[in-house]
Design a protein around this motif. Structure first.
Motif, PDB file in Angstrom:
ATOM      1  N   GLY A 260      42.052  62.192  11.151  1.00  7.95           N
ATOM      2  CA  GLY A 260      41.523  62.444  12.388  1.00  7.95           C
ATOM      3  C   GLY A 260      42.329  63.762  13.196  1.00  7.95           C
ATOM      4  N   LEU A 261      43.604  63.558  13.012  1.00  6.27           N
ATOM      5  CA  LEU A 261      44.640  64.723  13.516  1.00  6.27           C
ATOM      6  C   LEU A 261      44.036  65.960  12.646  1.00  6.27           C
ATOM      7  CD1 LEU A 261      47.997  62.774  13.925  1.00  6.27           C
ATOM      8  CD2 LEU A 261      46.329  63.630  15.737  1.00  6.27           C
TER       9      LEU A 261
ATOM     10  N   LEU B 278      44.178  75.380  14.086  1.00  6.21           N
ATOM     11  CA  LEU B 278      45.474  75.125  14.189  1.00  6.21           C
ATOM     12  C   LEU B 278      46.311  73.971  13.221  1.00  6.21           C
ATOM     13  CD1 LEU B 278      45.565  74.274  18.105  1.00  6.21           C
ATOM     14  CD2 LEU B 278      46.128  76.220  17.152  1.00  6.21           C
ATOM     15  N   SER B 279      45.595  74.005  11.894  1.00  2.00           N
ATOM     16  CA  SER B 279      46.234  73.155  10.925  1.00  2.00           C
ATOM     17  C   SER B 279      47.260  73.783  10.169  1.00  2.00           C
ATOM     18  CB  SER B 279      44.944  73.004  10.081  1.00  2.00           C
ATOM     19  OG  SER B 279      44.366  73.743   9.466  1.00  2.00           O
ATOM     20  N   ASN B 280      47.491  75.050  10.442  1.00  3.97           N
ATOM     21  CA  ASN B 280      48.578  75.555   9.521  1.00  3.97           C
ATOM     22  C   ASN B 280      49.938  75.170  10.443  1.00  3.97           C
ATOM     23  OD1 ASN B 280      47.829  77.421  11.609  1.00  3.97           O
ATOM     24  ND2 ASN B 280      49.057  78.917  10.829  1.00  3.97           N
TER      25      ASN B 280
ATOM     26  N   THR C 246      54.435  68.784  10.731  1.00  2.00           N
ATOM     27  CA  THR C 246      54.730  67.422  10.233  1.00  2.00           C
ATOM     28  C   THR C 246      55.797  67.612   9.239  1.00  2.00           C
ATOM     29  OG1 THR C 246      52.724  67.973   8.879  1.00  2.00           O
ATOM     30  CG2 THR C 246      52.389  66.686  10.942  1.00  2.00           C
ATOM     31  N   GLY C 247      55.846  68.799   8.535  1.00  2.00           N
ATOM     32  CA  GLY C 247      56.558  68.996   7.191  1.00  2.00           C
ATOM     33  C   GLY C 247      55.956  68.395   6.081  1.00  2.00           C
ATOM     34  N   GLN C 248      54.767  68.107   6.041  1.00  2.00           N
ATOM     35  CA  GLN C 248      54.234  67.470   4.875  1.00  2.00           C
ATOM     36  C   GLN C 248      54.336  68.256   3.590  1.00  2.00           C
ATOM     37  OE1 GLN C 248      50.152  65.962   5.529  1.00  2.00           O
ATOM     38  NE2 GLN C 248      50.101  64.787   3.384  1.00  2.00           N
TER      39      GLN C 248
ATOM     40  N   PRO D 292      48.459  63.291  -0.252  1.00  2.00           N
ATOM     41  CA  PRO D 292      48.274  64.144   0.954  1.00  2.00           C
ATOM     42  C   PRO D 292      46.736  64.052   1.544  1.00  2.00           C
ATOM     43  CG  PRO D 292      48.659  65.069  -1.265  1.00  2.00           C
ATOM     44  CD  PRO D 292      48.293  63.802  -1.380  1.00  2.00           C
ATOM     45  N   THR D 293      46.901  64.349   2.877  1.00  2.00           N
ATOM     46  CA  THR D 293      45.719  64.459   3.540  1.00  2.00           C
ATOM     47  C   THR D 293      44.463  65.381   2.751  1.00  2.00           C
ATOM     48  OG1 THR D 293      44.243  65.015   5.739  1.00  2.00           O
ATOM     49  CG2 THR D 293      46.415  66.416   5.074  1.00  2.00           C
TER      50      THR D 293
END
Length: 691
Positions: free
Chosen positions: A116-117, A126-128, A134-136, A144-145
């Motif tokens: 969702g986020l 803004l996902s970058n 988040t440091g994923q 991973p998402t």
């Protein structure tokens, strides 16, 4: 707004842009490199396809904008950006809808909450930034998402906005456009070079550090437009460019100094191939081949679909994909990409004036709806009510961990640099609990027992490190530095006992069977550890014998400083239990391509006899002599015949050897005597429990 698709159709300016078949082919090969790299193909440098796409995006967009400036004397930024939204939005929204539907059916609550986020971040471009915040990691570890890949779409959208606004603001002053873009290019490159060694994640993901790659393509396009370039360079340019790119993709894995100066290599190779253009030569003919053209046409759709297909495929198959399964899921991604291009992207290129006005508005409204829905899913903690009771039980275990708010790493004192956690009331610790990750998992039970007894305690733990003096270890999955740190930490604890003069008791907690046997069991049977005595002359003994000898030495040394030494018998191992795997298996049951369930939440006590004997061997003789008290958790976790990882709808274990917070609290009655000490006294223990 991303520039992955063709920069725009010919209606975007009054001067049609000639079709560049070589650029289309190059874009297709760049995306294929990214996709094959993601699916585990032996292309260590496949990540360089990202750099190629950034250069190509900058080139195509700048060429489109400059042609509009030449044709009309101005650049209408709002109209141009609206066209980009209408061109890209429908395919992106289609992918988000597909991922959302599968996520609803397959993802665990924490994963759907993250989805969702990411959905909200994806449509707001803004996902970058979310990825960086988040440091994923890009791979490995937990699932991973499925929207992790949208970081690149957000990055190119931000660069597109920057380029469009700069060129629109300075449209009447072409020399100033070039000067500003060159200055931004230089600043971005310098920032990338300086920051990569200290903040690699930021330089990979954030616009200020990667804009120079996008602007490299933009400046080449403007240079070509100003000079009326025919883009028919000598064949040597294409050979050099192709050699650079092939060498990187085939043989240059990403290291700690990428992007930085190393990114100049894929950027230069891409610029050379663009400059060679439609000139003669085998490379250019290959780029214009119908197969590479097709790859170029579906490139954006393939990028959109490859990561969701990969992550859902890994979820269904229970981990990394073998080559056969990877080939199957790549084929599925290609099929979805072709359908998206044929039914969505292709018709958009043939849209009429009405659609060109309606599509951007419709895409914005749909994007806003996705953002709101994603926010609602995140606020609802991933909507656990959509899952059946068994899935919810196992999924709840993932978040049922100890409260680490009272844990710290002291900057001074006898335990400086160790991970320590206070339990019970404030005050000087009277009880020291020393262990590995078993001790960390016990924190909720220790806190409950210490608080009830009114006795302050301190827990010192280090994962994979036996709480025994005189041993060193080497362990799979850990480097030499971690192994050495274990030995140093245990030596420090031994030396610290002199200064911890308030202690009345020490409790040892560890995965004793792991250290005695040298390996895990069941789902973690590939995990290995070798223990050695620091006195090399004693390393002729078996590993089990070394642990027994070290246990005796450790107890003897502890009893010189404290009156009571207590040991927690290792909790029973449930070999085939893992709460994350069990939750996924329950959620995916009956789905096509899903792996067969492998987890089991119960195990007969008889099946644990050998491991239990190894774990108990160091301690039972000491308990019989009254040297230690041996606390036995088995009666609380097992019945007469079977040990259970779940009970009454609650998961007691995270994995096959580590308790959840609920499981640890279930042991609080057993742990209460550890903290029920006579005030102000130190005395040797004379009794034992009945294990």
């Amino acid at each position: 707004m991303t520039a992955f698709p063709a920069a725009d159709d010919n209606r975007s300016t009054r001067a049609p842009m000639p079709y560049r078949g070589d650029v289309d082919g190059l874009r297709g090969l760049a995306v294929l490199a990214v996709v094959l790299h993601a699916f585990g193909a032996p292309l260590p440098g496949g990540y360089a396809g990202i750099d190629m796409l950034l250069v190509l995006s900058g080139f195509l967009l700048a060429e489109t904008l400059w042609r509009e400036r030449d044709a009309t004397g101005q650049i209408r930024a709002r109209a141009f950006l609206a066209r980009r939204i209408g061109r890209v939005g429908p395919a992106l929204l289609l992918m988000l809808a597909g991922v959302g539907a599968l996520g609803w059916a397959l993802l665990l609550p924490a994963e759907l909450r993250a989805l969702g986020l990411w959905a909200t971040a994806s449509v707001t471009m803004l996902s970058n930034i979310l990825h960086w915040a988040t440091g994923q990691p890009f791979g490995g570890g937990a699932l991973p998402t499925p929207l992790l890949h949208t970081w690149l779409i957000a990055l190119t959208a931000q660069m597109t906005l920057l380029l469009t606004l700069v060129m629109a603001a300075l449209a009447m002053r072409p020399a100033r456009i070039v000067a500003v873009l060159v200055a931004l290019w230089a600043l971005s490159l310098a920032a990338s070079v300086l920051a990569t060694p200290v903040a690699q994640q930021a330089t990979l993901l954030l616009t200020p550090f990667r804009a120079w790659e996008f602007l490299s393509g933009a400046l080449l396009a403007i240079w070509g437009q100003q000079r009326g370039a025919a883009w028919r360079g000598p064949a040597v340019l294409s050979w050099v460019g192709a050699g650079l790119l092939l060498g990187i993709v085939a043989a240059m894995p990403m290291g700690p100094f990428f992007p930085g100066l190393l990114a100049l290599l894929p950027v230069a190779g891409t610029l050379l191939l663009i400059a060679a253009g439609t000139g003669p030569g085998l490379v250019n003919r290959a780029l214009c081949h119908p197969a590479t053209h097709l790859a170029g046409r579906i490139a954006f759709a393939l990028y959109l679909w490859h990561w969701p297909v990969l992550t859902f495929g890994q979820a269904l198959r229970g981990g990394a994909l073998n080559p056969a399964w990877a080939a199957l899921f790549i084929t599925l991604a290609l099929g979805l990409s072709w359908l998206t291009w044929h039914w969505v992207e292709g018709p958009l290129l043939r849209r009429g004036p009405l659609h060109r006005r309606v599509l951007p508005a419709g895409a914005l409204v749909a994007g806003l709806s996705v953002a709101l829905l994603g926010g609602a899913i995140a606020a609802g903690d991933g909507l656990p009510g959509r899952l059946d009771a068994e899935t919810r039980m196992h999924a709840a275990a993932l978040a049922d961990g100890p409260d680490l708010s009272r844990c710290m790493v002291p900057g001074g004192g006898p335990l400086m640099g160790q991970t320590v956690c206070a339990v019970g009331p404030e005050g000087q610790p009277r009880v020291l609990v020393w262990g590995d990750e078993q001790a960390q998992a016990l924190l909720p039970g220790l806190e409950a027992a210490a608080s009830q007894a009114g006795t302050p305690g301190l827990v010192v733990w280090r994962a994979g490190c036996p709480p025994l003096f005189g041993l060193r270890k080497t362990e799979s999955g850990r480097d030499l530095l971690e192994d050495t740190a274990c030995t140093a930490a245990n030596t420090q604890i031994r030396q610290s006992l002199v200064r911890l003069d308030n202690l009345d008791s020490v409790l040892l907690a560890g995965r004793w069977s792991y250290y005695a046997s040298g390996q895990g069991i069941g789902l973690d049977s590939t995990r290995h550890i070798a223990v050695h005595h620091v006195d090399e002359t004693r390393n002729t003994l078996s590993q089990a014998a070394l642990v027994i000898g070290s246990a005796r030495e450790t107890v003897a040394l502890l009893r010189q400083r404290v009156g009571m030494v207590q040991v927690l018998r290792q909790v029973p191992e449930i070999p085939m239990h893992d709460s994350r795997m069990a939750a996924r298996e329950a959620a995916h049951l009956g789905w096509p391509l899903a792996t067969r369930p492998a987890t089991q939440s119960d195990v007969p006590r008889d099946a644990l006899a050998l491991r239990a004997a190894l774990a108990d061997a160091p301690w039972r003789p000491l308990a019989k002599m009254g040297t230690i008290r041996l606390l036995d958790p088995w009666p609380l976790l097992c019945d007469a015949a079977t040990c259970h990882a779940t009970r009454d709808g609650t998961s007691l274990y995270h994995d096959n050897a580590r308790l959840t917070a609920s499981g640890a609290r279930a042991l609080a009655p057993l742990l209460l005597p550890v903290f029920a000490l006579p005030e102000g006294t130190r005395q040797a223990l004379t009794g034992t429990s009945q294990p």
